[in-house]
Design a protein around this motif. Structure first.
Motif, PDB file in Angstrom:
ATOM      1  N   SER A  30      -3.512  -0.913  -9.958  1.00  0.00           N
ATOM      2  CA  SER A  30      -3.827  -1.024  -8.529  1.00  0.00           C
ATOM      3  C   SER A  30      -4.890  -2.095  -8.335  1.00  0.00           C
ATOM      4  O   SER A  30      -5.683  -2.369  -9.237  1.00  0.00           O
ATOM      5  CB  SER A  30      -4.311   0.318  -7.972  1.00  0.00           C
ATOM      6  OG  SER A  30      -5.529   0.695  -8.587  1.00  0.00           O
ATOM      7  N   GLY A  73       0.841  -1.183   0.000  1.00  0.00           N
ATOM      8  CA  GLY A  73       0.000   0.000   0.000  1.00  0.00           C
ATOM      9  C   GLY A  73       0.879   1.237   0.000  1.00  0.00           C
ATOM     10  O   GLY A  73       1.872   1.301   0.716  1.00  0.00           O
ATOM     11  N   LYS A 107      -5.287   8.888   1.502  1.00  0.00           N
ATOM     12  CA  LYS A 107      -5.592   7.796   0.581  1.00  0.00           C
ATOM     13  C   LYS A 107      -4.533   6.709   0.687  1.00  0.00           C
ATOM     14  O   LYS A 107      -3.388   6.980   1.040  1.00  0.00           O
ATOM     15  CB  LYS A 107      -5.707   8.302  -0.859  1.00  0.00           C
ATOM     16  CG  LYS A 107      -4.377   8.636  -1.507  1.00  0.00           C
ATOM     17  CD  LYS A 107      -4.478   9.297  -2.884  1.00  0.00           C
ATOM     18  CE  LYS A 107      -4.955   8.405  -3.961  1.00  0.00           C
ATOM     19  NZ  LYS A 107      -4.977   9.051  -5.282  1.00  0.00           N
ATOM     20  N   VAL A 113      -3.352   3.401  -1.833  1.00  0.00           N
ATOM     21  CA  VAL A 113      -3.511   2.655  -3.081  1.00  0.00           C
ATOM     22  C   VAL A 113      -2.686   1.383  -2.949  1.00  0.00           C
ATOM     23  O   VAL A 113      -1.498   1.437  -2.619  1.00  0.00           O
ATOM     24  CB  VAL A 113      -3.048   3.490  -4.296  1.00  0.00           C
ATOM     25  CG1 VAL A 113      -3.292   2.720  -5.588  1.00  0.00           C
ATOM     26  CG2 VAL A 113      -3.747   4.843  -4.330  1.00  0.00           C
ATOM     27  N   TRP A 114      -3.325   0.232  -3.183  1.00  0.00           N
ATOM     28  CA  TRP A 114      -2.680  -1.070  -3.020  1.00  0.00           C
ATOM     29  C   TRP A 114      -2.295  -1.664  -4.371  1.00  0.00           C
ATOM     30  O   TRP A 114      -3.053  -1.588  -5.331  1.00  0.00           O
ATOM     31  CB  TRP A 114      -3.615  -2.030  -2.294  1.00  0.00           C
ATOM     32  CG  TRP A 114      -3.867  -1.626  -0.878  1.00  0.00           C
ATOM     33  CD1 TRP A 114      -4.896  -0.864  -0.403  1.00  0.00           C
ATOM     34  CD2 TRP A 114      -3.056  -1.940   0.254  1.00  0.00           C
ATOM     35  NE1 TRP A 114      -4.766  -0.697   0.948  1.00  0.00           N
ATOM     36  CE2 TRP A 114      -3.647  -1.339   1.384  1.00  0.00           C
ATOM     37  CE3 TRP A 114      -1.869  -2.665   0.425  1.00  0.00           C
ATOM     38  CZ2 TRP A 114      -3.112  -1.455   2.654  1.00  0.00           C
ATOM     39  CZ3 TRP A 114      -1.335  -2.782   1.689  1.00  0.00           C
ATOM     40  CH2 TRP A 114      -1.958  -2.190   2.795  1.00  0.00           C
ATOM     41  N   GLU A 144      -6.639  -2.154  -5.227  1.00  0.00           N
ATOM     42  CA  GLU A 144      -7.582  -1.612  -4.253  1.00  0.00           C
ATOM     43  C   GLU A 144      -7.140  -0.191  -3.919  1.00  0.00           C
ATOM     44  O   GLU A 144      -5.963   0.146  -4.007  1.00  0.00           O
ATOM     45  CB  GLU A 144      -7.552  -2.479  -2.984  1.00  0.00           C
ATOM     46  CG  GLU A 144      -8.592  -2.156  -1.958  1.00  0.00           C
ATOM     47  CD  GLU A 144      -8.499  -3.086  -0.745  1.00  0.00           C
ATOM     48  OE1 GLU A 144      -9.080  -2.725   0.277  1.00  0.00           O
ATOM     49  OE2 GLU A 144      -7.831  -4.137  -0.820  1.00  0.00           O
ATOM     50  N   HIS A 145      -8.096   0.620  -3.546  1.00  0.00           N
ATOM     51  CA  HIS A 145      -7.760   1.962  -3.069  1.00  0.00           C
ATOM     52  C   HIS A 145      -8.861   2.453  -2.144  1.00  0.00           C
ATOM     53  O   HIS A 145      -9.990   1.990  -2.204  1.00  0.00           O
ATOM     54  CB  HIS A 145      -7.544   2.941  -4.234  1.00  0.00           C
ATOM     55  CG  HIS A 145      -8.763   3.166  -5.073  1.00  0.00           C
ATOM     56  ND1 HIS A 145      -9.126   2.315  -6.074  1.00  0.00           N
ATOM     57  CD2 HIS A 145      -9.695   4.126  -5.031  1.00  0.00           C
ATOM     58  CE1 HIS A 145     -10.233   2.749  -6.634  1.00  0.00           C
ATOM     59  NE2 HIS A 145     -10.611   3.846  -6.015  1.00  0.00           N
TER      60      HIS A 145
END
Length: 166
Positions: A115, A95, A129, A131-132, A117-118
């Motif tokens: 990405s 992340g 935020k 971001v994964w 997930e976020h």
């Protein structure tokens, strides 16, 4: 009129951004409030290393002066940006957290990694935020673009950091 304004203010819900104290953070974000500073790179060669679990307040450069390896998803010509390297010994879900609005991409080789997930950080944490990305082992380039602020707090964290293996 003053009484009406006071009543409206008293009846208004408390804004979600109003925090009396920072929220305690769970792993892998427990070190988010630690201090560190870095000047983000303007080209991949010589960009500073981002270390998992170590947040930094990064000084960014006007984005027009940054040599992005891949055109950023948004805001490449607006605001500020910068580059960091991130090396992983093994594949991991990582992340990237930011304290302000900006676009973040991770580049492996010559390809931007999509990405997985976020979302937002916990309320009152200072994390705007996260971001994964599912990243393979190796060296990656983290691109930040479109930040209106010249400084942004950034941190990379392994989703499995410090979790007990049963």
């Amino acid at each position: 009129m003053t009484i009406l304004a006071a009543l409206l203010l008293a009846a208004a819900p408390v804004a979600a951004t109003h925090c009396t104290a920072p929220a305690p953070l769970a792993e892998p974000w427990t070190s988010w409030t630690q201090s560190g500073r870095a000047k983000a790179g303007v080209q991949a060669h010589g960009a500073p290393a981002m270390i998992l679990g170590k947040p930094v307040t990064a000084t960014l450069t006007p984005a027009a002066h940054v040599q992005f390896a891949v055109p950023p998803g948004k805001g490449a010509k607006d605001g500020h940006g910068g580059l960091f390297t991130l090396s992983l010994k093994q594949a991991a879900r990582v992340g990237i957290a930011l304290d302000g609005p900006a676009w973040v991409d991770v580049i492996t080789g010559t390809q931007a990694i999509a990405s997985v997930e976020h979302g937002h950080g916990p309320d009152c944490s200072g994390i705007r935020k996260i971001v994964w990305f599912d990243l393979p082992a190796g060296r990656h380039l983290v691109q930040i673009a479109g930040s209106k602020a010249a400084d942004v707090r950034v941190m990379a964290a392994d989703a499995l950091a410090n979790q007990l293996v049963g």
